[in-house]
Design a protein around this motif. Structure first.
Motif, short mmCIF file in Angstrom:
data_model
loop_
_atom_site.label_atom_id
_atom_site.label_comp_id
_atom_site.label_asym_id
_atom_site.label_seq_id
_atom_site.Cartn_x
_atom_site.Cartn_y
_atom_site.Cartn_z
N TYR A 1 0.78 -1.14 0.24
CA TYR A 1 -0.06 0.05 0.23
C TYR A 1 0.98 1.40 -0.09
N ALA A 2 1.97 1.12 0.76
CA ALA A 2 2.94 2.42 0.75
C ALA A 2 3.65 2.73 -0.67
N ILE A 3 3.81 1.62 -1.21
CA ILE A 3 4.25 1.56 -2.66
C ILE A 3 3.21 2.34 -3.57
N VAL A 4 2.25 1.80 -3.53
CA VAL A 4 0.88 2.55 -4.27
C VAL A 4 1.09 4.01 -4.01
N MET A 5 1.24 4.38 -2.78
CA MET A 5 1.11 5.84 -2.28
C MET A 5 2.20 6.65 -3.05
N ILE A 6 3.44 5.90 -2.99
CA ILE A 6 4.58 6.43 -3.52
C ILE A 6 4.51 6.62 -5.21
N ASP A 7 3.94 5.57 -5.64
CA ASP A 7 3.96 5.46 -7.27
C ASP A 7 2.90 6.50 -7.86
N SER A 8 1.92 6.91 -6.72
CA SER A 8 0.98 7.68 -7.21
C SER A 8 1.33 9.18 -6.94
N GLY A 9 2.49 9.46 -6.58
CA GLY A 9 2.97 10.83 -6.26
C GLY A 9 2.59 11.39 -4.88
N ASP A 10 2.53 10.54 -3.89
CA ASP A 10 2.14 11.21 -2.61
C ASP A 10 3.73 11.46 -1.95
N SER A 11 4.46 10.96 -2.35
CA SER A 11 5.86 11.29 -1.78
C SER A 11 6.19 12.66 -1.96
N LYS A 12 5.69 13.16 -3.01
CA LYS A 12 6.06 14.68 -3.35
C LYS A 12 5.32 15.54 -2.49
N LYS A 13 4.12 15.01 -1.74
CA LYS A 13 3.06 15.84 -1.06
C LYS A 13 3.38 15.91 0.69
N ILE A 14 3.66 14.56 0.79
CA ILE A 14 3.96 14.14 2.20
C ILE A 14 5.10 13.52 2.60
N THR A 15 5.64 13.55 3.87
CA THR A 15 6.91 12.85 4.17
C THR A 15 6.71 11.40 4.46
N ILE A 16 7.95 10.70 4.31
CA ILE A 16 7.98 9.42 4.55
C ILE A 16 7.31 8.94 5.86
N GLU A 17 7.54 9.79 6.78
CA GLU A 17 6.76 9.51 8.14
C GLU A 17 5.31 9.26 7.98
N ALA A 18 4.78 10.32 7.19
CA ALA A 18 3.25 10.43 6.97
C ALA A 18 2.90 9.15 6.28
N PRO B 1 13.00 3.52 1.55
CA PRO B 1 11.94 4.19 0.81
C PRO B 1 12.75 5.30 0.20
N SER B 2 13.59 6.25 0.86
CA SER B 2 14.10 7.15 0.36
C SER B 2 14.80 6.89 -1.10
N ALA B 3 15.41 5.78 -1.22
CA ALA B 3 16.23 5.21 -2.48
C ALA B 3 15.12 5.02 -3.35
N TYR B 4 14.16 4.18 -2.97
CA TYR B 4 12.94 3.97 -4.11
C TYR B 4 12.51 5.33 -4.53
N ILE B 5 12.31 6.16 -3.60
CA ILE B 5 11.57 7.60 -4.28
C ILE B 5 12.68 8.21 -5.26
N LYS B 6 13.86 8.15 -4.90
CA LYS B 6 14.81 8.48 -5.90
C LYS B 6 14.92 7.98 -7.10
N SER B 7 14.83 6.39 -7.17
CA SER B 7 14.89 5.89 -8.25
C SER B 7 13.80 6.15 -9.26
N LEU B 8 12.46 6.56 -8.68
CA LEU B 8 11.42 6.90 -9.57
C LEU B 8 11.59 8.21 -10.13
N GLU B 9 12.30 9.03 -9.60
CA GLU B 9 12.61 10.59 -9.95
C GLU B 9 13.50 10.37 -11.24
N LYS B 10 14.55 9.44 -11.12
CA LYS B 10 15.27 9.51 -12.20
C LYS B 10 14.70 8.92 -13.41
#
Length: 396
Positions: free
Chosen positions: A345-362, A387-396
């Motif tokens: 579920y967290a991966i779905v949130m990250i893939d949908s762009g939530d990581s740009k709006k809220i923090t990893i803690e959220a 999670p941080s490395a995963y988010i960066k990999s998506l940005e690249k």
């Protein structure tokens, strides 16, 4: 024969704990209430009927704090039943202060050598019948009388609480639950039994410690100084209480709610208020995947307190059956499965762009993790990176 009453009650208490604590959290407090009630009777039997120094030494004074738990457990049961709250609030623990106070107050006696305690107990119970001991803050006589008054007060308080919340529920939803009549009869019956037992106990203890009323008669004194009369009322009352539980199957099996049915969806209501389903292993494999998929649409795992007990309650499937399904069909324990779907579920949130709006803690909190560190560890274990490395990999 008298010992059968409390032993039957203790059996009933463990029956409640075994079957109900996972299906209806309020019944966990009912089980604790029943257990304390019957332990009190068992202690009285050990003191006055065994004529054994060992049991007299064990039962005398040590279990006095139990009497101050009866009222709080009764109230906790009523509160969690009518409010659908599964956990106590911090303020609720104030109700346990009297029991803790009595335990501390009795320390000068309870810390004595056992042989000395047994000798004192035997002398008071079988010879002098003068209930005077050196305690820290309040006297022994005060405890013997106040414990029953304490239960009487909680009986009244619980009835008022039930009545007030019944009115609030009717105001809020425009109607009462179809189960309200059953709940009302059960609560009133439970409190009425406690009222009779505690009233008899107050009169008995007042005569034992030498406090009499002007209107007393020889018959009154003979009745309320009799140990047999006291044990018959207390033991018989608690026995009837245990017996009456089996006359309320909806209470016994925990498939009952205080909230009106119309505020619940049809699917959830049908799942939640039917009896636990008995299924064999083949039926489990065929049906569980679809049922759990439908259940997960409501995202129950995003709640931090989500557990196999909660899932068992919601789906009305025994915990043992669920555990068997996870271990044999999925090859995972419940904890591992819960962690996996939370990470998914967290991966779905990250893939949908939530990581740009809220923090990893959220994100970790929204996925149901208790802390950021646990989320990171679980994510790295499943995905091989943080999670941080995963988010960066998506940005690249």
């Amino acid at each position: 024969m008298g010992i059968i009453f409390p032993l039957f009650g203790i059996f009933t208490s463990f029956l409640l704990i075994y079957y109900l604590s996972s299906l209806n959290r309020s019944n966990a407090f009912l089980a604790l209430f029943f257990l304390c009630c019957n332990l009190v009777v068992l202690v009285y039997y050990g003191l006055h009927y065994t004529q054994n120094l060992f049991w007299e030494g064990i039962c005398f004074v040590h279990f006095l704090p139990l009497s101050y738990l009866l009222g709080p457990f009764l109230f906790f049961y009523v509160k969690t039943l009518v409010t659908d709250q599964r956990k106590l609030e911090k303020f609720d623990f104030i109700h346990l202060i009297p029991a803790a106070f009595i335990a501390i107050n009795c320390l000068p006696f309870t810390t004595l050598p056992f042989e000395q305690k047994a000798k004192i107990a035997h002398e008071i119970i079988n010879i002098t019948e003068r209930y005077t001991l050196d305690f820290q803050f309040v006297s022994f006589e005060f405890i013997l009388v106040s414990r029953s008054l304490h239960l009487l007060a909680y009986c009244l308080f619980s009835l008022i609480y039930f009545t007030v919340h019944s009115q609030r529920t009717k105001t809020k939803f425009g109607q009462l639950s179809t189960n309200h009549g059953i709940l009302k009869r059960w609560i009133y019956l439970l409190c009425a039994i406690q009222f009779v037992i505690s009233s008899n106990s107050v009169l008995h203890m007042l005569t034992v410690v030498g406090i009499y009323f002007d209107f007393q008669s020889d018959a009154y004194t003979q009745i309320f100084t009799s140990k047999q009369h006291y044990f018959a009322v207390a033991g018989g009352g608690f026995f009837l209480q245990n017996l009456f539980l089996f006359l309320f199957p909806k209470i016994l099996y925990g498939n009952i709610s205080f909230i009106p049915d119309k505020v619940r969806g049809n699917l959830i209501r049908d799942l939640k208020y039917s009896l636990p389903k008995k299924r064999n292993f083949v039926e489990t494999n065929l049906e569980f995947k679809e049922e759990i998929a439908i259940y997960l649409l409501s995202l129950p795992f995003t709640k931090k307190e989500f557990s196999i007990a909660q899932m068992s309650f919601d789906l009305k499937i025994p915990e043992r059956t669920l555990s068997l399904y996870f271990n044999t069909s999925l090859g995972l324990s419940f904890s591992e499965w819960r962690k996996k779907i939370r990470i998914d579920y967290a991966i779905v949130m990250i893939d949908s762009g939530d990581s740009k709006k809220i923090t990893i803690e959220a994100i970790s909190s929204n996925a149901g993790f208790a802390s950021r560190s646990k989320f990171i560890d679980a994510f790295k274990e499943q995905m091989g990176i943080t999670p941080s490395a995963y988010i960066k990999s998506l940005e690249k």
